[in-house]
Enzyme design. Structure first.
Site, PDB file in Angstrom:
ATOM      1  N   LYS A 173      -1.322  17.592  33.032  1.00  0.00           N
ATOM      2  CA  LYS A 173      -0.265  18.225  32.245  1.00  0.00           C
ATOM      3  C   LYS A 173       0.778  17.189  31.825  1.00  0.00           C
ATOM      4  CE  LYS A 173       0.389  20.844  35.744  1.00  0.00           C
ATOM      5  NZ  LYS A 173       0.816  21.862  36.732  1.00  0.00           N
ATOM      6  N   THR A 204      12.635  26.217  33.613  1.00  0.00           N
ATOM      7  CA  THR A 204      11.206  25.934  33.718  1.00  0.00           C
ATOM      8  C   THR A 204      10.707  26.068  35.160  1.00  0.00           C
ATOM      9  OG1 THR A 204      11.724  23.571  33.930  1.00  0.00           O
ATOM     10  CG2 THR A 204      11.181  24.387  31.725  1.00  0.00           C
ATOM     11  N   GLY A 206       8.743  27.147  38.111  1.00  0.00           N
ATOM     12  CA  GLY A 206       7.468  27.821  38.297  1.00  0.00           C
ATOM     13  C   GLY A 206       6.464  27.663  37.175  1.00  0.00           C
ATOM     14  N   THR A 207       6.695  26.719  36.262  1.00  0.00           N
ATOM     15  CA  THR A 207       5.764  26.576  35.135  1.00  0.00           C
ATOM     16  C   THR A 207       4.365  26.157  35.590  1.00  0.00           C
ATOM     17  OG1 THR A 207       6.651  24.348  34.808  1.00  0.00           O
ATOM     18  CG2 THR A 207       7.499  26.080  33.374  1.00  0.00           C
ATOM     19  N   GLY A 208       4.282  25.241  36.558  1.00  0.00           N
ATOM     20  CA  GLY A 208       2.973  24.803  37.029  1.00  0.00           C
ATOM     21  C   GLY A 208       2.211  25.914  37.720  1.00  0.00           C
ATOM     22  N   CYS A 209       2.911  26.685  38.546  1.00  0.00           N
ATOM     23  CA  CYS A 209       2.289  27.836  39.220  1.00  0.00           C
ATOM     24  C   CYS A 209       1.778  28.839  38.192  1.00  0.00           C
ATOM     25  CB  CYS A 209       3.303  28.524  40.127  1.00  0.00           C
ATOM     26  SG  CYS A 209       4.067  27.467  41.376  1.00  0.00           S
TER      27      CYS A 209
END
Length: 263
Positions: A173, A204, A206-209
Site C-alpha cells: 500500500k 484515517t 483504521g484504514t489498513g484494517c
C-alpha cells in the site's frame, strides 16, 4: 449469506481492529465473526496500553467459530507477540480456512508499536506463508522485505521479495508515499496497479484494517483477487473521503458511507 472471521485486536474507540473489520464485513453484506488477539486501550490520539489474550483462548475462539459457522474468509490483523502468532498459525493449519487476508499490523496510526520487534521473524516464517494475500504498508513492507522503499519500483521489488519468501500474493500500500496513493498487487505472476488521488484529511484511523477486511469480504463473496482489491480500494477511498471528524486526533473512516453519506 457468506461469512468472514476477523482475528485481530480490539480497538475500544471503534475505528480500527475488530470493530472496523466487523463494520466493513456488514457494509459488504457478509456475516462477521471475531477472535480477539489483544485488547488495546486506544483512541484517535494515542495508544495507552494493550493486553494480549492467552494462546489458549485465541485458539478456542477460532475453534468455536470454525466448528460451527465455518468462515468463507479470514482477515488477520494485530498479532503482537510470538506466542500469539504461533497460536494463530496452528489454528489456520488445523482448520484450512480459505481466503486468508493478512494485514501485518506493526504500528498504530500515531506510530505506537503494536508488534514486538523480535516477533517479526516468527511472523515471516510461520504466519505469512499461510496467507492468501498479505497487505503491508510501506513501513511494514520495509521490515518484511528488509529494504528501503521510496519509489514505485522499490514497492514492486518489495512485493516480489515478500512473495518469494512466503508464496502469498502481496499488496504493498502506497499511502505513506508523498505522491498519489498507488497500491501495487503482485499475485505471483502479474503486477497490478491501483491508483487514487490523495485525500487531504487527518481522519484515517483504521484504514489498513478496513481495506484488508474489505478485500476479505469480497473474496468471501467469490470475487477474484485483482477485482476484490479494486472493489476494496474504491470502498476505502470513499470511506476516507467521507471520514468522520470524531475525536481530537486521527478520526475514523466512514464504514457505512454507502448507507448514510456524510454530507
Amino acid at each position: 449469506m457468506k461469512t468472514a472471521l476477523t482475528i485481530a485486536g480490539s480497538d475500544c474507540s471503534g475505528g480500527a481492529g475488530i470493530q472496523a473489520d466487523l463494520k466493513t464485513f456488514s457494509a459488504h453484506g457478509v456475516f462477521g465473526m471475531s477472535a480477539i488477539t489483544s485488547v488495546v486501550a486506544e483512541n484517535t490520539v494515542r495508544v495507552i496500553s494493550y493486553q494480549d489474550m492467552t494462546p489458549e483462548i485465541i485458539q478456542e475462539q477460532i475453534t468455536a467459530v470454525c466448528e460451527d459457522i465455518f468462515p468463507d474468509g479470514v482477515k488477520i490483523g494485530m498479532l503482537s507477540c510470538k506466542e500469539t502468532m504461533e497460536a494463530v498459525a496452528a489454528s489456520l493449519t488445523k482448520w484450512q480456512v480459505p481466503n486468508v487476508v493478512l494485514d501485518p499490523v506493526m504500528y498504530a496510526k500515531n506510530g505506537s508499536a503494536l508488534m514486538e520487534e523480535e516477533a517479526i521473524a516468527t511472523l515471516i516464517e510461520k504466519v505469512l506463508p499461510l496467507a492468501t494475500l498479505i497487505t503491508p504498508n510501506i513501513p511494514e513492507a520495509e521490515k518484511i522485505a528488509d529494504m528501503q522503499i521510496t519509489t514505485l519500483v522499490e514497492m514492486e521489488q518489495a512485493a516480489r521479495l515478500i512473495h518469494q519468501a512466503t508464496g502469498a500474493a502481496v499488496l504493498v500500500k502506497g499511502g505513506h508515499r508523498v505522491a498519489d496513493a498507488t497500491d501495487l498487487l503482485f499475485d505471483g505472476e502479474t503486477l497490478f496497479s491501483y491508483e487514487s488521488p490523495r485525500i487531504d484529511t487527518k481522519n484515517t484511523h483504521g484504514t489498513g484494517c478496513t481495506l484488508s477486511s474489505a478485500i476479505c469480504a469480497q473474496l468471501a463473496l467469490e470475487m477474484n483477487l485483482p477485482e476484490a482489491v479494486q472493489q476494496a480500494k474504491d470502498y476505502i477511498t470513499q470511506a476516507i473521503q467521507q471520514a468522520l471528524p470524531l475525536g481530537s486526533g486521527h478520526g475514523p473512516t466512514h464504514h457505512f458511507w454507502a448507507f448514510y453519506p456524510n454530507d
